[in-house]
Motif scaffolding. Structure first.
Motif, PDB file in Angstrom:
ATOM      1  N   PHE A 196      12.886  -9.284 -76.586  1.00 37.67           N
ATOM      2  CA  PHE A 196      13.259 -10.689 -76.428  1.00 37.67           C
ATOM      3  C   PHE A 196      14.041 -11.115 -77.658  1.00 37.67           C
ATOM      4  O   PHE A 196      13.517 -11.110 -78.770  1.00 37.67           O
ATOM      5  CB  PHE A 196      12.001 -11.542 -76.249  1.00 37.67           C
ATOM      6  N   GLN A 197      15.309 -11.487 -77.466  1.00 34.27           N
ATOM      7  CA  GLN A 197      16.212 -11.770 -78.574  1.00 34.27           C
ATOM      8  C   GLN A 197      16.615 -13.240 -78.617  1.00 34.27           C
ATOM      9  O   GLN A 197      16.383 -13.995 -77.673  1.00 34.27           O
ATOM     10  CB  GLN A 197      17.463 -10.897 -78.466  1.00 34.27           C
ATOM     11  N   LEU A 198      17.239 -13.623 -79.723  1.00 31.46           N
ATOM     12  CA  LEU A 198      17.697 -15.003 -79.882  1.00 31.46           C
ATOM     13  C   LEU A 198      18.699 -15.381 -78.790  1.00 31.46           C
ATOM     14  O   LEU A 198      18.736 -16.523 -78.335  1.00 31.46           O
ATOM     15  CB  LEU A 198      18.325 -15.182 -81.263  1.00 31.46           C
ATOM     16  N   SER A 199      19.488 -14.412 -78.342  1.00 36.34           N
ATOM     17  CA  SER A 199      20.455 -14.689 -77.274  1.00 36.34           C
ATOM     18  C   SER A 199      19.742 -15.045 -75.973  1.00 36.34           C
ATOM     19  O   SER A 199      20.245 -15.859 -75.179  1.00 36.34           O
ATOM     20  CB  SER A 199      21.362 -13.475 -77.060  1.00 36.34           C
ATOM     21  N   ASP A 200      18.566 -14.452 -75.729  1.00 36.18           N
ATOM     22  CA  ASP A 200      17.787 -14.783 -74.539  1.00 36.18           C
ATOM     23  C   ASP A 200      17.312 -16.238 -74.602  1.00 36.18           C
ATOM     24  O   ASP A 200      17.346 -16.964 -73.607  1.00 36.18           O
ATOM     25  CB  ASP A 200      16.579 -13.856 -74.407  1.00 36.18           C
ATOM     26  N   VAL A 201      16.873 -16.652 -75.793  1.00 34.19           N
ATOM     27  CA  VAL A 201      16.411 -18.031 -75.968  1.00 34.19           C
ATOM     28  C   VAL A 201      17.568 -19.006 -75.752  1.00 34.19           C
ATOM     29  O   VAL A 201      17.417 -20.039 -75.094  1.00 34.19           O
ATOM     30  CB  VAL A 201      15.805 -18.233 -77.370  1.00 34.19           C
ATOM     31  N   ALA A 202      18.738 -18.672 -76.293  1.00 35.62           N
ATOM     32  CA  ALA A 202      19.903 -19.549 -76.140  1.00 35.62           C
ATOM     33  C   ALA A 202      20.234 -19.747 -74.662  1.00 35.62           C
ATOM     34  O   ALA A 202      20.534 -20.864 -74.215  1.00 35.62           O
ATOM     35  CB  ALA A 202      21.096 -18.959 -76.884  1.00 35.62           C
ATOM     36  N   ALA A 334      25.084 -32.417 -71.784  1.00 38.43           N
ATOM     37  CA  ALA A 334      25.678 -33.657 -72.304  1.00 38.43           C
ATOM     38  C   ALA A 334      26.728 -33.358 -73.363  1.00 38.43           C
ATOM     39  O   ALA A 334      27.756 -34.044 -73.459  1.00 38.43           O
ATOM     40  CB  ALA A 334      24.590 -34.567 -72.875  1.00 38.43           C
ATOM     41  N   LEU A 335      26.485 -32.318 -74.165  1.00 42.45           N
ATOM     42  CA  LEU A 335      27.410 -31.949 -75.240  1.00 42.45           C
ATOM     43  C   LEU A 335      28.290 -30.764 -74.868  1.00 42.45           C
ATOM     44  O   LEU A 335      29.044 -30.264 -75.710  1.00 42.45           O
ATOM     45  CB  LEU A 335      26.619 -31.614 -76.505  1.00 42.45           C
ATOM     46  N   ASN A 336      28.190 -30.306 -73.614  1.00 41.39           N
ATOM     47  CA  ASN A 336      28.978 -29.165 -73.142  1.00 41.39           C
ATOM     48  C   ASN A 336      28.729 -27.931 -74.011  1.00 41.39           C
ATOM     49  O   ASN A 336      29.652 -27.214 -74.405  1.00 41.39           O
ATOM     50  CB  ASN A 336      30.469 -29.500 -73.114  1.00 41.39           C
ATOM     51  N   ILE A 337      27.459 -27.683 -74.296  1.00 44.27           N
ATOM     52  CA  ILE A 337      27.048 -26.562 -75.136  1.00 44.27           C
ATOM     53  C   ILE A 337      26.607 -25.390 -74.266  1.00 44.27           C
ATOM     54  O   ILE A 337      25.879 -25.572 -73.289  1.00 44.27           O
ATOM     55  CB  ILE A 337      25.893 -26.991 -76.066  1.00 44.27           C
ATOM     56  N   PHE A 338      27.047 -24.189 -74.659  1.00 47.05           N
ATOM     57  CA  PHE A 338      26.671 -22.967 -73.970  1.00 47.05           C
ATOM     58  C   PHE A 338      25.956 -22.040 -74.950  1.00 47.05           C
ATOM     59  O   PHE A 338      25.948 -22.287 -76.163  1.00 47.05           O
ATOM     60  CB  PHE A 338      27.907 -22.304 -73.370  1.00 47.05           C
ATOM     61  N   PRO A 339      25.341 -20.961 -74.459  1.00 50.68           N
ATOM     62  CA  PRO A 339      24.562 -20.090 -75.339  1.00 50.68           C
ATOM     63  C   PRO A 339      25.301 -19.642 -76.594  1.00 50.68           C
ATOM     64  O   PRO A 339      24.742 -19.655 -77.698  1.00 50.68           O
ATOM     65  CB  PRO A 339      24.202 -18.915 -74.433  1.00 50.68           C
ATOM     66  N   ASN A 340      26.555 -19.234 -76.467  1.00 47.02           N
ATOM     67  CA  ASN A 340      27.293 -18.757 -77.646  1.00 47.02           C
ATOM     68  C   ASN A 340      27.500 -19.860 -78.675  1.00 47.02           C
ATOM     69  O   ASN A 340      27.567 -19.583 -79.882  1.00 47.02           O
ATOM     70  CB  ASN A 340      28.642 -18.168 -77.229  1.00 47.02           C
ATOM     71  N   ASP A 341      27.619 -21.099 -78.225  1.00 53.42           N
ATOM     72  CA  ASP A 341      27.763 -22.209 -79.171  1.00 53.42           C
ATOM     73  C   ASP A 341      26.523 -22.332 -80.046  1.00 53.42           C
ATOM     74  O   ASP A 341      26.622 -22.587 -81.255  1.00 53.42           O
ATOM     75  CB  ASP A 341      27.994 -23.521 -78.411  1.00 53.42           C
ATOM     76  N   LEU A 342      25.356 -22.164 -79.455  1.00 51.68           N
ATOM     77  CA  LEU A 342      24.112 -22.246 -80.222  1.00 51.68           C
ATOM     78  C   LEU A 342      24.006 -21.088 -81.204  1.00 51.68           C
ATOM     79  O   LEU A 342      23.586 -21.274 -82.359  1.00 51.68           O
ATOM     80  CB  LEU A 342      22.912 -22.234 -79.273  1.00 51.68           C
ATOM     81  N   HIS A 344      26.269 -19.641 -82.765  1.00 50.94           N
ATOM     82  CA  HIS A 344      27.195 -19.802 -83.879  1.00 50.94           C
ATOM     83  C   HIS A 344      26.912 -21.039 -84.716  1.00 50.94           C
ATOM     84  O   HIS A 344      27.660 -21.343 -85.647  1.00 50.94           O
ATOM     85  CB  HIS A 344      28.643 -19.854 -83.356  1.00 50.94           C
ATOM     86  N   ASP A 345      25.840 -21.754 -84.397  1.00 52.58           N
ATOM     87  CA  ASP A 345      25.442 -22.934 -85.180  1.00 52.58           C
ATOM     88  C   ASP A 345      23.918 -22.977 -85.213  1.00 52.58           C
ATOM     89  O   ASP A 345      23.279 -23.680 -84.437  1.00 52.58           O
ATOM     90  CB  ASP A 345      26.013 -24.207 -84.545  1.00 52.58           C
ATOM     91  N   LEU A 346      23.337 -22.199 -86.134  1.00 47.94           N
ATOM     92  CA  LEU A 346      21.892 -22.040 -86.148  1.00 47.94           C
ATOM     93  C   LEU A 346      21.160 -23.316 -86.546  1.00 47.94           C
ATOM     94  O   LEU A 346      20.003 -23.522 -86.135  1.00 47.94           O
ATOM     95  CB  LEU A 346      21.504 -20.895 -87.080  1.00 47.94           C
ATOM     96  N   ASN A 347      21.792 -24.183 -87.332  1.00 46.18           N
ATOM     97  CA  ASN A 347      21.139 -25.453 -87.676  1.00 46.18           C
ATOM     98  C   ASN A 347      20.915 -26.304 -86.430  1.00 46.18           C
ATOM     99  O   ASN A 347      19.815 -26.832 -86.203  1.00 46.18           O
ATOM    100  CB  ASN A 347      21.971 -26.218 -88.709  1.00 46.18           C
ATOM    101  N   SER A 348      21.956 -26.426 -85.617  1.00 42.29           N
ATOM    102  CA  SER A 348      21.814 -27.173 -84.363  1.00 42.29           C
ATOM    103  C   SER A 348      20.878 -26.441 -83.406  1.00 42.29           C
ATOM    104  O   SER A 348      20.062 -27.064 -82.716  1.00 42.29           O
ATOM    105  CB  SER A 348      23.188 -27.360 -83.700  1.00 42.29           C
ATOM    106  N   PHE A 349      20.980 -25.130 -83.380  1.00 45.28           N
ATOM    107  CA  PHE A 349      20.109 -24.318 -82.523  1.00 45.28           C
ATOM    108  C   PHE A 349      18.643 -24.617 -82.846  1.00 45.28           C
ATOM    109  O   PHE A 349      17.801 -24.747 -81.951  1.00 45.28           O
ATOM    110  CB  PHE A 349      20.427 -22.839 -82.745  1.00 45.28           C
ATOM    111  N   GLY A 350      18.322 -24.760 -84.127  1.00 46.00           N
ATOM    112  CA  GLY A 350      16.942 -25.040 -84.517  1.00 46.00           C
ATOM    113  C   GLY A 350      16.428 -26.343 -83.957  1.00 46.00           C
ATOM    114  O   GLY A 350      15.284 -26.430 -83.486  1.00 46.00           O
ATOM    115  N   LEU A 351      17.260 -27.388 -83.952  1.00 40.09           N
ATOM    116  CA  LEU A 351      16.852 -28.685 -83.406  1.00 40.09           C
ATOM    117  C   LEU A 351      16.711 -28.619 -81.884  1.00 40.09           C
ATOM    118  O   LEU A 351      15.773 -29.184 -81.312  1.00 40.09           O
ATOM    119  CB  LEU A 351      17.866 -29.762 -83.796  1.00 40.09           C
ATOM    120  N   PHE A 352      17.633 -27.915 -81.249  1.00 33.33           N
ATOM    121  CA  PHE A 352      17.552 -27.774 -79.794  1.00 33.33           C
ATOM    122  C   PHE A 352      16.346 -26.921 -79.402  1.00 33.33           C
ATOM    123  O   PHE A 352      15.688 -27.190 -78.398  1.00 33.33           O
ATOM    124  CB  PHE A 352      18.843 -27.162 -79.242  1.00 33.33           C
TER     125      PHE A 352
END
Length: 459
Positions: A196-202, A334-342, A344-352
């Motif tokens: 189970f990888q970070l990409s799976d979580v995204a 709402a922000l048009n965010i996809f897995p790859n966006d998360l 590439h931005d681990l700070n935002s990924f943490g909040l999400f």
């Protein structure tokens, strides 16, 4: 008599539909034809529905659109009516009492379209009370609350249903049970959890827990969630002025700002200013409050309340709610965010991810008859989630993406909170402490703190 006839006709059509569905499923099972039926995923709320049907006259299952309310409740009905067409709604308004006619439990789907049904259910239970007579489902509040003449207390028991947790969608192996940890806080766990990888979580975060979006084809799952979001604010034919008279683009503006402030304690003023600056438009407080009320009525946003442990010290507990969604996929759309966006931005990924984890913890807490809160005091000490049970037991959970540094930071916050809540020596200490991670290994630290990947958790 006409209404009874139409109800019978509707029931027969649904019966035929169910029979056809069974035949199609049978054909697929034995390999005849190209049919592909989606499986039913068992839901944690099922045990609550069963319990309430045995102990109350009616159960109200409320939650966002497409979270699975109707599909789940259909498993417990002996007759039903769906108020999902103008013809059916108009007939129900002419004779709301007739809607109650049918074998019990009687399922009334989207009852809020005809608010007087609430009064009729209460009157029917007053006239002849017995357990398990009615199941009501609703994806918003009634169009006209003035038509509801009582709270339903003692007659209609409410249950909130959310989208699926990872355990319900069978994407968590459930190695660690919260219930078992409360009973045995010294349990030992260990699992490398390398698959189970970070990409799976995204991906799971962007897809969400919508039953219809749980697909083998990942691109299809994301597209289904996109379609769901695009349909959220289509209210042209709604009887509810609160929704019909509002602009979809304003809803989306507010949600974009809300998503930018997810998992924070951002005040309304911050979100309003963000809407103004991002969209070059004016917005007063009253307009903002009206739209926020509508979003709550649609079960789209779900703020996390503050927890007060009644510490016997001069510490001031901050009571500001933390901003959260009922499902993080709404924030992503709402922000048009996809897995790859998360990724590439681990700070935002943490909040999400914190928002994502709060969704699962809230579902698990409901199963345990508990609640999830957050903690923050004036010294800056905070804890992302406090899981509190009716018997007074509580657990402290920090939510981190993972990695040694973040896990250590979470552990130190947990230790500080435990020490502060034991300042007088006679407060109830946490039953256990946990750092809930996005991925990585499952283990128990030497200090007793559990490090648990979210795909290893269950209630």
């Amino acid at each position: 008599m006409g209404i009874i006839f139409i109800q019978s006709w509707e029931f027969n059509i649904d019966f035929l539909g169910n029979t056809l569905a069974f035949i199609v499923q049978l054909c697929y099972t034995i390999g005849i034809g190209e049919f592909r039926m989606k499986k039913y995923y068992n839901r944690l709320i099922e045990s609550k529905i069963q319990c309430k049907l045995k102990s109350s006259g009616a159960v109200l299952v409320a939650g966002p659109k497409f979270c699975g309310k109707t599909t789940t409740c259909m498993r417990y009905q002996k007759s039903f009516i769906k108020l999902n067409t103008k013809q059916t709604i108009d007939l129900a308004k002419l004779n709301p009492k007739g809607v109650l006619i049918g074998d019990k439990p009687r399922l009334i789907d989207e009852w809020q379209a005809v608010p007087d049904i609430w009064n009729q259910v209460k009157d029917a239970l007053d006239f002849e009370y017995s357990f398990g007579q009615f199941i009501l489902t609703g994806s918003s509040t009634p169009a006209d609350k003035t038509q509801i003449h009582h709270s339903g207390a003692g007659r209609i028991v409410p249950l909130k249903m959310r989208p699926m947790s990872l355990y319900e969608s069978e994407e968590s192996n459930g190695t660690v049970s919260l219930k078992e940890l409360f009973a045995n806080p010294n349990a030992e766990y260990f699992d490398i959890n390398s698959d189970f990888q970070l990409s799976d979580v995204a991906y799971l975060l962007c897809r969400g827990g919508w039953p219809i979006a749980v697909q083998d084809d990942k691109e299809l799952g994301l597209e289904i969630t996109r379609n769901y979001y695009d349909s959220l604010f289509v209210f042209e034919n709604s009887d509810n002025d609160k929704f019909r008279n509002k602009k979809p683009e304003v809803f989306k503006m507010i949600l974009r700002s809300y998503a930018r402030n997810v998992s924070t304690e951002a005040p309304n003023s911050t979100i309003i200013e963000d809407v103004k600056s991002s969209n070059s438009r004016t917005m007063d407080t009253k307009t903002f409050d009206d739209y926020m009320d509508a979003l709550r009525d649609l079960y789209i946003i779900e703020d996390l309340q503050a927890w007060n442990p009644n510490i016997r010290s001069k510490t001031s507990i901050r009571t500001t709610n933390t901003r959260h969604f009922v499902d993080t996929s709404i924030a992503c759309r709402a922000l048009n965010i996809f897995p790859n966006d998360l990724l590439h931005d681990l700070n935002s990924f943490g909040l999400f991810f914190e928002d994502f984890a709060v969704r699962d913890l809230s579902i698990y807490a409901t199963y345990l008859d508990g609640e999830v809160r957050h903690y923050r005091d004036n010294s800056g000490l905070e804890c992302d989630s406090i899981l509190h049970l009716p018997n007074g037991q509580w657990a402290a959970i920090e939510i981190k993406l993972g990695g040694d540094k973040l896990i250590e930071e979470g552990a130190q916050s947990l230790i500080a909170l435990r020490n502060k809540t034991s300042v007088k020596g006679n407060e109830i200490p946490p039953a256990f402490m946990m750092v809930l991670t996005a991925c990585g290994s499952l283990y128990r630290r030497p200090d007793g703190i559990y490090v648990v990947p979210i795909n290893c958790l269950k209630p």
